[in-house]
Scaffold this active site. Structure first.
Site, mmCIF file in Angstrom:
data_model
loop_
_atom_site.group_PDB
_atom_site.id
_atom_site.type_symbol
_atom_site.label_atom_id
_atom_site.label_comp_id
_atom_site.label_asym_id
_atom_site.label_seq_id
_atom_site.Cartn_x
_atom_site.Cartn_y
_atom_site.Cartn_z
ATOM 1 N N GLU A 58 0.841 -1.208 0.000
ATOM 2 C CA GLU A 58 0.000 0.000 0.000
ATOM 3 C C GLU A 58 0.877 1.260 0.000
ATOM 4 O OE1 GLU A 58 -1.812 1.492 3.555
ATOM 5 O OE2 GLU A 58 -3.748 1.776 2.587
ATOM 6 N N TRP A 80 -8.264 -2.254 -0.350
ATOM 7 C CA TRP A 80 -8.979 -1.104 -0.949
ATOM 8 C C TRP A 80 -10.118 -1.527 -1.870
ATOM 9 C CZ3 TRP A 80 -9.161 3.674 0.680
ATOM 10 C CH2 TRP A 80 -8.133 4.125 1.501
ATOM 11 N N TYR A 94 -5.006 9.366 -1.896
ATOM 12 C CA TYR A 94 -3.653 9.650 -1.374
ATOM 13 C C TYR A 94 -2.544 9.831 -2.409
ATOM 14 C CZ TYR A 94 -5.816 8.069 2.932
ATOM 15 O OH TYR A 94 -6.651 7.935 3.990
ATOM 16 N N CYS A 156 -8.215 9.604 5.379
ATOM 17 C CA CYS A 156 -8.273 9.483 6.851
ATOM 18 C C CYS A 156 -6.989 10.025 7.447
ATOM 19 C CB CYS A 156 -8.480 8.037 7.241
ATOM 20 S SG CYS A 156 -10.084 7.434 6.737
ATOM 21 N N ARG A 176 -7.544 12.299 10.811
ATOM 22 C CA ARG A 176 -8.834 12.900 11.196
ATOM 23 C C ARG A 176 -9.832 11.862 11.694
ATOM 24 N NH1 ARG A 176 -12.939 11.345 7.938
ATOM 25 N NH2 ARG A 176 -12.164 10.343 6.065
ATOM 26 N N ASP A 179 -9.999 4.095 12.593
ATOM 27 C CA ASP A 179 -10.620 2.807 12.921
ATOM 28 C C ASP A 179 -9.584 2.049 13.765
ATOM 29 O OD1 ASP A 179 -11.334 0.090 12.820
ATOM 30 O OD2 ASP A 179 -11.926 0.162 10.702
HETATM 31 N N1 THF Z 1 -12.464 2.182 6.431
HETATM 32 C C1 THF Z 1 -12.577 1.597 7.638
HETATM 33 N N2 THF Z 1 -13.780 1.354 8.152
HETATM 34 N N3 THF Z 1 -11.482 1.238 8.344
HETATM 35 C C2 THF Z 1 -10.230 1.471 7.852
HETATM 36 O O1 THF Z 1 -9.241 1.132 8.530
HETATM 37 C C3 THF Z 1 -10.083 2.096 6.612
HETATM 38 N N4 THF Z 1 -8.839 2.407 6.065
HETATM 39 C C4 THF Z 1 -8.723 2.428 4.638
HETATM 40 C C5 THF Z 1 -9.935 3.022 4.076
HETATM 41 N N5 THF Z 1 -11.098 2.963 4.689
HETATM 42 C C6 THF Z 1 -11.232 2.425 5.911
HETATM 43 C C7 THF Z 1 -8.521 1.017 4.131
HETATM 44 N N6 THF Z 1 -7.576 0.308 4.951
HETATM 45 C C8 THF Z 1 -8.189 -3.525 6.426
HETATM 46 C C9 THF Z 1 -7.052 -2.812 6.778
HETATM 47 C C10 THF Z 1 -6.870 -1.532 6.290
HETATM 48 C C11 THF Z 1 -7.814 -0.948 5.464
HETATM 49 C C12 THF Z 1 -8.958 -1.652 5.126
HETATM 50 C C13 THF Z 1 -9.141 -2.936 5.593
HETATM 51 C C14 THF Z 1 -8.415 -4.933 6.875
HETATM 52 O O2 THF Z 1 -9.449 -5.515 6.621
HETATM 53 N N7 THF Z 1 -7.457 -5.564 7.540
HETATM 54 C C15 THF Z 1 -7.561 -6.954 7.940
HETATM 55 C C16 THF Z 1 -7.041 -7.852 6.846
HETATM 56 C C17 THF Z 1 -5.678 -7.502 6.384
HETATM 57 C C18 THF Z 1 -5.256 -8.033 5.028
HETATM 58 O O3 THF Z 1 -6.022 -8.682 4.317
HETATM 59 O O4 THF Z 1 -4.118 -7.777 4.663
HETATM 60 C C19 THF Z 1 -6.791 -7.132 9.225
HETATM 61 O O5 THF Z 1 -7.103 -8.080 9.944
HETATM 62 O O6 THF Z 1 -5.917 -6.320 9.551
HETATM 63 C C20 THF Z 1 -7.718 2.882 6.886
HETATM 64 O O7 THF Z 1 -6.725 3.569 6.321
#
Ligand code: THF
Length: 274
Positions: A58, A80, A94, A156, A176, A179
């Site tokens: 990323e 994403w 970004y 974010c 800002r 999660d």
């Molecule tokens: N939206 C929400 N609700 N939370 C976020 O953290 C978030 N982001 C980005 C954009 N919108 C968001 C996307 N980043 C995961 C991790 C980061 C993300 C989105 C999803 C996630 O599901 N992680 C799992 C699986 C990891 C993997 O498959 O590699 C995990 O268990 O960590 C924050 O910038």
């Protein structure tokens, strides 16, 4: 990573119950700060297993100025997918703002590298992903916004600043919206790594990563996961080894990063709010 556990505990104990855009419900606080001395190890959460591959790809994707998920999915990164349109586009998110601010050919990363090398006492070493002219219309879908030249989501991690003292480079991020269960462990590792990469290419040691939050929240469907995580003992931090031959911030590849001695507790699943 006591800092992360303290944050979780603080929000569980003091958070306001708040509704949110995604309809999930959260506990949230406004304003919080964590500091990570990058010389004490690489700040990867140890109380659940983190997927470093997603974090590295990323970051490299941001640095390329890329905003289409194709590069991520080709490398097995799915984080994403939920927000992209049918062509894989996310709009001017970004990477676009970092490398080509407002489509005005302003390369904020290139400029900050130049300033870090030539005028490290500058108080103007900022990069902003926040661009009010491309914020999405919340009454429209992600893909409609992208079709209209807007970002699918507002950033974010909105902006960050660098600081040099005693030969060490530090970075402070203003996030800002955060999660805490899913995003924050990613965001910490990502900016810590970015700070180390910038330090290497600009000729400094790494200093601190300072993580400043606006709305820091725990989604209501992550409470159980975080209770489990808090019950686990914090383990020693791993060490990140970066190929020392890379001297250009845009020339890093996935193979330039080696994480040593990462010995986390098992992964904990959680659903991402969309
Ligand atoms: N939206 C929400 N609700 N939370 C976020 O953290 C978030 N982001 C980005 C954009 N919108 C968001 C996307 N980043 C995961 C991790 C980061 C993300 C989105 C999803 C996630 O599901 N992680 C799992 C699986 C990891 C993997 O498959 O590699 C995990 O268990 O960590 C924050 O910038």
């Amino acid at each position: 990573m006591k800092q992360y556990h303290d944050l979780v505990q603080h929000v569980l104990e003091n958070g306001n119950e708040k509704a949110d855009r995604t309809g999930t419900g959260t506990k949230s606080v406004f304003g919080y700060q964590m500091r990570f001395d990058l010389n004490e190890g690489f700040p990867m959460v140890t109380t659940k297993k983190l997927h470093l591959k997603s974090i590295v790809y990323e970051l490299l994707w941001f640095l390329k100025g890329d905003t289409n998920i194709k590069y991520l999915t080709e490398n097995g990164v799915r984080i994403w997918n939920e927000w992209a349109d049918e062509h894989g586009d996310l709009g001017p998110v970004y990477g676009h703002q970092w490398r080509n601010w407002n489509s005005d050919e302003i390369d904020q990363i290139k400029e900050v590298v130049e300033t870090l090398k030539n005028n490290p006492d500058s108080r103007r070493m900022l990069v902003s992903a926040w661009n009010p002219s491309v914020l999405p219309d919340t009454s429209k879908s992600f893909s409609e916004n992208v079709a209209n030249g807007k970002a699918a989501l507002p950033p974010c991690h909105a902006f960050f600043q660098f600081y040099v003292a005693e030969g060490k480079l530090s970075c402070q991020l203003y996030q800002r919206s955060a999660d805490i269960f899913l995003g924050v462990p990613f965001n910490i590792a990502s900016y810590a790594l970015f700070t180390m990469m910038m330090a290497q290419v600009c000729g400094y040691e790494a200093g601190e990563f300072i993580h400043t939050f606006g709305d820091a929240h725990i989604y209501s469907n992550h409470y159980e996961q975080l209770e489990l995580q808090l019950s686990r003992d914090v383990r020693p931090l791993p060490k990140m080894i970066i190929n020392p031959d890379v001297k250009d911030i845009f020339n890093f590849t996935f193979e330039d990063f080696t994480l040593e001695d990462y010995n986390p507790h098992p992964h904990i699943k959680g659903v991402v709010a969309i």
